[in-house]
Design a protein around this motif. Structure first.
Motif, PDB file in Angstrom:
ATOM      1  N   ALA A   1     -37.209 -15.713  -5.331  1.00  0.00           N
ATOM      2  CA  ALA A   1     -36.520 -14.830  -4.228  1.00  0.00           C
ATOM      3  C   ALA A   1     -35.505 -13.798  -4.143  1.00  0.00           C
ATOM      4  O   ALA A   1     -35.008 -14.234  -5.577  1.00  0.00           O
ATOM      5  CB  ALA A   1     -36.189 -16.455  -3.486  1.00  0.00           C
TER       6      ALA A   1
ATOM      7  N   ILE B   1     -36.499 -23.625  -0.128  1.00  0.00           N
ATOM      8  CA  ILE B   1     -36.957 -22.504  -1.124  1.00  0.00           C
ATOM      9  C   ILE B   1     -37.940 -21.515  -0.968  1.00  0.00           C
ATOM     10  O   ILE B   1     -38.066 -20.141  -1.358  1.00  0.00           O
ATOM     11  CB  ILE B   1     -37.115 -22.629  -2.580  1.00  0.00           C
ATOM     12  CG1 ILE B   1     -38.391 -23.512  -2.957  1.00  0.00           C
ATOM     13  CG2 ILE B   1     -35.569 -23.583  -3.381  1.00  0.00           C
ATOM     14  CD1 ILE B   1     -38.849 -23.220  -4.796  1.00  0.00           C
TER      15      ILE B   1
ATOM     16  N   THR C   1     -39.994 -14.275  -0.255  1.00  0.00           N
ATOM     17  CA  THR C   1     -39.968 -15.584  -1.335  1.00  0.00           C
ATOM     18  C   THR C   1     -41.538 -14.923  -1.660  1.00  0.00           C
ATOM     19  O   THR C   1     -42.165 -14.576  -1.049  1.00  0.00           O
ATOM     20  CB  THR C   1     -39.792 -16.973  -0.817  1.00  0.00           C
ATOM     21  OG1 THR C   1     -40.275 -17.223   0.319  1.00  0.00           O
ATOM     22  CG2 THR C   1     -38.162 -17.046  -0.530  1.00  0.00           C
TER      23      THR C   1
ATOM     24  N   ARG D   1     -31.474 -18.267  -5.155  1.00  0.00           N
ATOM     25  CA  ARG D   1     -31.389 -19.475  -4.350  1.00  0.00           C
ATOM     26  C   ARG D   1     -30.716 -20.731  -4.582  1.00  0.00           C
ATOM     27  O   ARG D   1     -30.680 -21.161  -6.017  1.00  0.00           O
ATOM     28  CB  ARG D   1     -32.393 -20.273  -3.316  1.00  0.00           C
ATOM     29  CG  ARG D   1     -33.048 -18.949  -3.056  1.00  0.00           C
ATOM     30  CD  ARG D   1     -32.383 -18.507  -1.762  1.00  0.00           C
ATOM     31  NE  ARG D   1     -33.175 -17.273  -0.533  1.00  0.00           N
ATOM     32  CZ  ARG D   1     -34.123 -17.832  -0.086  1.00  0.00           C
ATOM     33  NH1 ARG D   1     -34.707 -19.416   0.359  1.00  0.00           N
ATOM     34  NH2 ARG D   1     -34.797 -16.862   0.362  1.00  0.00           N
TER      35      ARG D   1
END
Length: 816
Positions: free
Chosen positions: A99, A76, A81, A103
């Motif tokens: 993000a 992630i 991000t 995700r």
């Protein structure tokens, strides 16, 4: 820039409507345990689908751990991000992540790792905040996800920092039997300990338990003996900080009555019987590997013990010692006492001092080893090795120039005969000035450069060489000779002056037996590997595990023996590595190795032996490491031997295994015409497929040795000495249907021998064929005692057919 991004994200989310239609991921804090100083706690997720951001907060015990960092999984992280965390408040950690776009990760994936550092031992729960907005998730459409109830979506975990147990040491103590002893049990790294549980085992035959002591004052510590051989130590502290002691503190003291002998004080840990815990409520401390943290003790005899002879002369009587009967580690002193000690068994000690005026006697059956220093301040009279008709005391020592008196019993005879001569040596140093008077009343024989014994009679002033051997004859029933002087120790070089193929009598110079086959300790240069010792009219030979006439690898105290040079400048050097307690009265019979045939003969009052054996690495010739030459004995004694293709006469003839039949000439010599019996032993050591036959060239008979244990013949000194042939192995031949008829058809030295006792003196037809069945010729033949016939010229593989009427004998042969 990252903070600006997070602020914009927060503002955007604040203006968005709150839709809680979907569930948040299930977020789980792991459970981790370590004995180290750092640990990583994984945060795993399930149902993590299209997630765009989260805020999370956890609590932990700052007395156990502190958070040093939080890292984001590669699943992630990356472009578009953001992440931050805050650990400024001890015991709390909060972090946020986002993000763009959202995700998705597989179930049970690790998305965050929280890094903890140890503050103290124990377990810290890791729990999630129950404040609604401190733990939240948003999806890719900026919708806050449902996480009610919180306990279903945020699963707590734990961090455990295990400490190690203290090192617990049971001390080692030595004492004298009958004494009360105290054994301290000490500890190191004894920090914040809340409970103690220890179990030790001991040998109740060595120790009687006495009440123990709580030396350290640990709360409630007790030392109990629930049954003989086991001790349980236990205590408990209710303090929140446990108990801490300096290193090498005596936790408790074990008390015993020491009865003698030795025993371990061994910690016993079955997982619970030896353990420590931290302060109240903390887990059990790690103790693996257990041998690192629980160190056994030992109780044994004091190394020093003195002879006092309170009861008698018996070395093994505990009442004769100030601190118990000596053991292998004992340092012993023998002072002057009314009862001087006598050793009659096997004894090993570390060191020995014999005071001036004291005497230590070794009975003939005694074996005595002093592993370290031996000091005899009493001179040659202070250490006596006794001997009788069956045994001689044996001693292993490692100190130079120790004075002693060594006895050696020698059997004699009032009648001059070969059986009562003995090869001897003076087992003292040359500096002891040995003279022929040591063998008072005996005839002394010296070996001459002419390779024969010579006797100057019975003078008492002839200097003897301690590095040479001699022969004596005592004209009486027997006598015990004494050798006062300094005992040999360490490296010793025997006198070997004979040239190639010559013999030298060399000594066993030590006050113990020596082992000719010892793996180390010998230097044998330009010597054959056989030894020879006179034994009742003939020489006992020994080589490589095989001996004739009682020959052995062990050479007794005061014994000398012959060695034979195989080149110029022979040398024989030995050291303490060859010394042993072999417990042999004169010669020790060796167990025959596999595949060994022993042939014995007795004639008159004497006997002789020879050996044929099959052993790896041997050849048909005279092998320096595996064969023993025929050393002729008394002129009136029978002599038996085998002969090699090189015409060497051997007492022990070693051959390699062969599929071919091996024919070995056997010689017999004896100066009297009379009936003589040869006896055979060891036939069962050969496989059933191996033929063993003795052929008598004088009578023409052939004897299957597997069917008889003896062969009797009429001997005439005029007969050829090589009257016998031993056939070893399968004869090259076809199976004959006439199995009930004993016969032999074989080849030797290019000739063919036909021996069919039932046809002796009859004319037979002999036909020769090659392997293709082509006739090579035929002739009439009348078998005589030798049965020798010349095969067709140029043939090497033939089939022989011997025809008599309707009877046909067939053999195939390889003619060499």
């Amino acid at each position: 820039m990252r903070n600006v991004t997070i602020i914009l994200w927060i503002l955007l989310m604040a203006s968005a409507p709150r839709l809680l239609a979907l569930n948040a991921p299930i977020t789980t804090a792991g459970n981790v345990v370590t004995t180290g100083s750092t640990v990583i706690l994984p945060i795993t997720v399930t149902n993590f689908s299209n997630i765009a951001s989260c805020d999370l907060k956890l609590f932990y015990n700052p007395a156990i751990a502190t958070v040093t960092s939080v890292t984001v999984s590669s699943l992630i992280s990356g472009a578009n991000t953001g992440f931050n965390f805050n650990n400024t408040i001890p015991g709390a950690i909060n972090f946020g992540w986002f993000a763009t776009p959202g995700r998705t990760v597989p179930d049970n994936s690790v998305v965050f790792n929280i890094h903890f550092t140890k503050v103290g031992n124990g377990i810290s729960p890791v729990t999630w905040s129950t404040v609604d907005f401190e733990c939240t998730y948003y999806d890719g459409s900026y919708n806050e996800l449902s996480d009610t109830p919180l306990s279903s979506f945020y699963i707590p975990g734990s961090v455990e920092f295990q400490g190690f147990v203290p090192t617990t040491i049971a001390s080692s103590v030595t004492s004298c039997p009958g004494n009360n002893i105290s054994v301290p049990v000490k500890v190191t790294d004894f920090n914040t300990i809340g409970a103690v549980s220890l179990t030790l085992n001991y040998d109740p035959a060595v120790l009687d338990f006495l009440p123990g002591e709580n030396t350290s004052g640990y709360p409630g510590l007790s030392v109990n003996n629930p049954f003989a051989g086991t001790i349980i130590i236990g205590g408990f502290s209710s303090s929140s900080t446990g108990v801490t002691y300096p290193d090498n503190t005596t936790l408790c003291t074990l008390n015993f009555l020491y009865k003698g002998g030795a025993t371990a004080l061994a910690f016993y840990d079955d997982g619970e019987s030896c353990e420590y815990t931290g302060p109240l409520g903390t887990p059990t401390l790690a103790d693996y590997p257990q041998t690192t943290y629980y160190l056994d003790g030992l109780v044994g005899p004091n190394a020093d013990t003195d002879w006092d002879g309170s009861d008698d002369t018996d070395w093994t009587n505990i009442n004769n010692w100030t601190c118990g009967v000596p053991v292998s580690t004992s340092d012993v002193t023998i002072p002057v006492t009314p009862n001087n000690p006598v050793i009659a068994t096997d004894v090993v000690i570390n060191s020995l001092v014999i005071d001036a005026g004291a005497i230590l006697t070794l009975d003939p059956a005694a074996t005595f080893k002093v592993s370290s220093t031996l000091t005899n301040n009493a001179g040659t009279a202070g250490l006596v090795l006794k001997s009788n008709a069956t045994q001689t005391a044996s001693m292993l020592h490692y100190s130079d120039n120790v004075p002693a008196t060594i006895e050696r019993y020698i059997a004699g005879s009032a009648v001059l005969e070969g059986t009562k001569y003995h090869m001897v040596s003076a087992p003292v140093t040359q500096s002891s000035d040995p003279l022929s008077g040591l063998y008072l009343d005996s005839y002394l024989f010296q070996w001459q450069p002419t390779q024969e014994w010579y006797s100057p009679g019975i003078p008492t002033d002839i200097p003897l060489s301690s590095n040479r051997g001699y022969m004596i004859y005592y004209p009486g029933a027997g006598k015990t000779y004494t050798f006062p002087g300094l005992m040999n120790n360490g490296s010793f070089t025997a006198a070997t002056v004979a040239g190639a193929d010559g013999y030298d009598p060399v000594p066993n110079p030590y006050p113990s037996d020596i082992d000719w086959d010892a793996a180390t300790g010998w230097t044998k240069t330009n010597l054959y590997n056989a030894t020879y010792i006179w034994n009742n009219g003939n020489y006992a030979a020994y080589v490589d595990r095989a001996g004739t006439n009682g020959g052995s690898r062990y050479i007794h105290i005061g014994q000398s023996f012959f060695v034979q040079a195989n080149a110029a400048s022979p040398a024989l050097i030995m050291n303490n590595e060859v010394r042993v307690h072999a417990d042999v009265p004169f010669l020790k019979i060796e167990k025959d190795p596999d595949q060994l045939l022993r042939i014995r003969t007795e004639a008159g009052s004497y006997r002789d032996e020879m050996i044929i054996r099959v052993t790896p690495n041997a050849t048909s010739m005279y092998d320096s490491q595996f064969d023993a030459a025929k050393f002729y004995g008394y002129e009136d004694a029978p002599q038996i031997y085998s002969v090699t293709p090189g015409q060497e006469k051997l007492s022990i003839n070693s051959l390699k295994y062969s599929n071919d039949e091996q024919v070995i000439p056997v010689g017999f010599e004896y100066p009297v015409s009379e009936s003589v019996t040869l006896s055979f032993d060891g036939m069962d050591s050969f496989g059933p497929e191996t033929g063993l036959y003795l052929e008598d060239l004088v009578t023409g008979s052939t004897t299957d040795l597997r069917l008889t244990s003896g062969y009797t013949f009429n001997h005439n000194p005029a007969n050829d000495a090589l009257r016998f042939r031993l056939h070893l192995g399968e004869t090259f031949g076809l199976n004959d249907p006439q199995k009930e008829v004993l016969y032999r058809i074989y080849t030797f030295n290019g000739n063919v021998y036909i021996q069919i006792p039932t046809l002796s003196g009859e004319k037979v037809l002999v036909e020769w064929y090659d392997l293709l069945g082509r006739n090579l010729g035929s002739s009439s033949f009348t078998p005589d005692n030798t049965g020798m016939i010349t095969p067709p010229a140029g043939s090497n593989v033939v089939i022989v057919r011997v025809i008599s009427g309707n009877t046909v004998f067939t053999q195939s042969l390889i003619i060499k």
